[in-house]
Motif scaffolding. Sequence first.
Motif, PDB file in Angstrom:
ATOM      1  N   HIS A 189       0.856  -1.187   0.000  1.00 27.40           N
ATOM      2  CA  HIS A 189       0.000   0.000   0.000  1.00 27.40           C
ATOM      3  C   HIS A 189       0.895   1.242   0.000  1.00 27.40           C
ATOM      4  O   HIS A 189       1.814   1.353   0.819  1.00 27.40           O
ATOM      5  N   ASN A 190       0.654   2.142  -0.935  1.00 24.84           N
ATOM      6  CA  ASN A 190       1.404   3.395  -1.037  1.00 24.84           C
ATOM      7  C   ASN A 190       0.550   4.541  -0.497  1.00 24.84           C
ATOM      8  O   ASN A 190      -0.662   4.624  -0.777  1.00 24.84           O
ATOM      9  N   TYR A 191       1.200   5.432   0.250  1.00 23.30           N
ATOM     10  CA  TYR A 191       0.476   6.577   0.794  1.00 23.30           C
ATOM     11  C   TYR A 191       1.476   7.715   1.013  1.00 23.30           C
ATOM     12  O   TYR A 191       2.694   7.536   0.858  1.00 23.30           O
ATOM     13  N   HIS A 192       0.973   8.887   1.359  1.00 22.14           N
ATOM     14  CA  HIS A 192       1.849  10.029   1.615  1.00 22.14           C
ATOM     15  C   HIS A 192       1.391  10.753   2.893  1.00 22.14           C
ATOM     16  O   HIS A 192       0.222  10.680   3.296  1.00 22.14           O
ATOM     17  N   LEU A 193       2.365  11.454   3.524  1.00 22.49           N
ATOM     18  CA  LEU A 193       2.113  12.233   4.739  1.00 22.49           C
ATOM     19  C   LEU A 193       2.826  13.577   4.621  1.00 22.49           C
ATOM     20  O   LEU A 193       3.812  13.703   3.879  1.00 22.49           O
ATOM     21  N   ILE A 194       2.323  14.553   5.346  1.00 20.89           N
ATOM     22  CA  ILE A 194       2.987  15.858   5.424  1.00 20.89           C
ATOM     23  C   ILE A 194       3.812  15.868   6.703  1.00 20.89           C
ATOM     24  O   ILE A 194       3.276  15.859   7.818  1.00 20.89           O
ATOM     25  N   LEU A 195       5.159  15.838   6.552  1.00 23.14           N
ATOM     26  CA  LEU A 195       6.079  15.829   7.685  1.00 23.14           C
ATOM     27  C   LEU A 195       6.983  17.053   7.601  1.00 23.14           C
ATOM     28  O   LEU A 195       7.663  17.238   6.572  1.00 23.14           O
ATOM     29  N   ASP A 196       7.017  17.827   8.674  1.00 23.57           N
ATOM     30  CA  ASP A 196       7.857  19.033   8.721  1.00 23.57           C
ATOM     31  C   ASP A 196       7.601  19.933   7.519  1.00 23.57           C
ATOM     32  O   ASP A 196       8.524  20.514   6.933  1.00 23.57           O
ATOM     33  N   GLY A 197       6.329  20.010   7.107  1.00 20.49           N
ATOM     34  CA  GLY A 197       5.964  20.901   6.015  1.00 20.49           C
ATOM     35  C   GLY A 197       6.263  20.352   4.639  1.00 20.49           C
ATOM     36  O   GLY A 197       6.030  21.042   3.641  1.00 20.49           O
ATOM     37  N   GLU A 228       5.885  13.664   2.087  1.00 22.52           N
ATOM     38  CA  GLU A 228       6.720  12.472   2.057  1.00 22.52           C
ATOM     39  C   GLU A 228       5.885  11.269   1.590  1.00 22.52           C
ATOM     40  O   GLU A 228       4.718  11.118   1.993  1.00 22.52           O
ATOM     41  N   TYR A 229       6.505  10.437   0.768  1.00 22.41           N
ATOM     42  CA  TYR A 229       5.804   9.270   0.211  1.00 22.41           C
ATOM     43  C   TYR A 229       6.346   7.997   0.869  1.00 22.41           C
ATOM     44  O   TYR A 229       7.561   7.862   1.103  1.00 22.41           O
ATOM     45  N   PHE A 230       5.445   7.025   1.130  1.00 27.07           N
ATOM     46  CA  PHE A 230       5.827   5.787   1.803  1.00 27.07           C
ATOM     47  C   PHE A 230       5.193   4.579   1.085  1.00 27.07           C
ATOM     48  O   PHE A 230       4.115   4.697   0.476  1.00 27.07           O
ATOM     49  N   GLU A 231       5.886   3.449   1.209  1.00 28.05           N
ATOM     50  CA  GLU A 231       5.356   2.174   0.696  1.00 28.05           C
ATOM     51  C   GLU A 231       5.314   1.192   1.862  1.00 28.05           C
ATOM     52  O   GLU A 231       6.333   0.969   2.535  1.00 28.05           O
ATOM     53  N   ALA A 232       4.130   0.610   2.117  1.00 28.01           N
ATOM     54  CA  ALA A 232       3.957  -0.356   3.200  1.00 28.01           C
ATOM     55  C   ALA A 232       3.738  -1.736   2.584  1.00 28.01           C
ATOM     56  O   ALA A 232       2.794  -1.936   1.817  1.00 28.01           O
ATOM     57  N   ARG A 233       4.635  -2.691   2.917  1.00 30.05           N
ATOM     58  CA  ARG A 233       4.489  -4.079   2.471  1.00 30.05           C
ATOM     59  C   ARG A 233       4.010  -4.909   3.645  1.00 30.05           C
ATOM     60  O   ARG A 233       4.608  -4.874   4.728  1.00 30.05           O
ATOM     61  N   ILE A 234       2.928  -5.685   3.432  1.00 36.85           N
ATOM     62  CA  ILE A 234       2.258  -6.404   4.518  1.00 36.85           C
ATOM     63  C   ILE A 234       2.453  -7.897   4.313  1.00 36.85           C
ATOM     64  O   ILE A 234       2.124  -8.433   3.245  1.00 36.85           O
TER      65      ILE A 234
END
Length: 612
Positions: A379-387, A390-396
């Motif tokens: 699952h790919n998702y993104h977050l706002i960190l320190d303005g 940032e993009y992340f990939e989660a492997r389950i």
Amino acid sequence: MQIGKNKIDDQSLLWGRFFKKAFLFGTGSFFLVAILCYFAISISFKVYKQQEHENMDAQLDIVKSRISRVMRITNLEAFNVALQISDAGTIMKIDSVGEAIIQRNPFISGIEIVPDGIITEVYPYERHKEALNLNILQLPSARASAMKAVETKKIFYAGPLELKQGGEALIARLPIFRRGKFWGFSAIIIDFDAFIEEAGMRKTNDDNVHVKFSRMDPSTGNEEVFLDFDGNYSQKKTYEFEDSNWVVSVYSAINDSVYFVLVFFILTSFMISIGAGYFIYERFKKPIILENQLDEKSKELLRQNDYFSSLINAIPDFVFIVDKDCVLLNFHSSSLEGLVDKTLNFIGKSVDDYLGKETSQKLRRKVRYTLINNEDTSHNYHLILDGKKEYFEARIVRINENEALVLVRNISKIVQANTRLYESENKYRHLVQQAPDCIFHTDTDGLILSVNKAGLAMTGYSRKDLENKNIDVCIKLDNAEENLSSYLKKTSLTSHSAIIYTANGEEIAAEVSASVAPDGTILGIARDITERKKYIDSIEQQNDKLKEIAWIQSHEVRAPLSKILSLIDYFKHSYSHATLTTEEILAHVESASHELDKKIREIVKKAEEAEK
């Protein structure tokens, strides 16, 4: 030191005694199992041979009973024929009698009346008429069996014989005596092939049992074989029929599969014996081995624990363990960079506390799917960190039915690199599409994969039609024996004149530059040089005109000019004793001047044509 040495010696002695005992038990088990297997295989093989023998007996009984049945029927029919022979030696209705006999017994092919050994009547007539008036007592092949019947005063079977009327048959001859004196025979003819089928000798009930049919020649004592078996056999049974000298032999063919199975069982028994001995040996030495292995495994587990700890610490990703409700049970991170919670206070909290509602719901669905189907997901998702975004990939990955391992990797740099690559690809794709020349790309066989807008405009094809064509159909190289694709596989093509064939059949002069890529595909550029070719052709035509002018100047103009110069020289130096008059010299000068003027006009005309 001495105490340590004594301990080692005691341990070695213990191991020696133990392994000796284990070896003796293992060897005894090997021989015991081997003997049991030997008896089992031996009894099984004897049972097989007995069954084989019984099959042969059964088949021989079948053949004997069928042949005996044929002989009984034939005897009755021979007596039936003999009873209907009149004192004159004929049968009143031989056709009806013979027809009835043949209808009752399909293996019988005819009957004969043989008074004094001479065949006088036959049925069917057309089939056996060649045998009429034949004296069988004078035939070497028939006399012995005929006299045997007379001597024993019993029916005797002769043959198989080659009949004079054609074919191979058995003949049953019944001797007839009247008032104690030999009168002749009533004979029944049995078709040999029908006899073999009736006796069941061609096809047996057991494919491994085969029948051989032969006859002992009473005159020579030799065996004549009529139905043979030439294969290898393990057993044989023979039966000889009285009143015929027939011999029926039954063979049991060697069944290769049986012996293959026998060898297989022997080898298997040997391997089982070895396995049993080895099993007992291992069984007796297992406690000490297990103790030693336990010690080694403990050390190995400690080493692996250190190894995996180092490995996990070296992983740059975030490692989370969650339950089916996405509650965080454990985690590991080698760095605080990219973490939402820098206090590392994750245990017991839900992903809803850190991720947005939409992202957490998607992650929950992925976790449940992985736990139910035992199938890895991502699952790919993104977050706002320190303005920053940032993009992340989660492997389950499923651990068990209630827990899953989640590996989270920061892929921001990869996403940025892919974005730049995509933009770069779009830029160069735009450049290719906007280029004024035809740019094409083919597969390894020359089939066009893509072409830019200029190429479509130049050829007049639609993109769909052009991308289904071979480049060799659209472009032909000038002064080349090979087509473009095969030529490029041998050498690179930096620049070569060619002809492009358009959709409406026109030909366009072009210059092609192409090369073969590392993957075997072809990349090339084709430039329309029609105007340039026209210009070059025009220059070449002007050069031809100038060459012609130069030739006129150097040859034709010089001739009249030389003539004028000669006349002037003649006039200057030879005038006092000249043989030509002034009028003649002027006439020659005038003629040469006119010729010179004509050539000058031609040169001027050629020059004007060259300028055009």
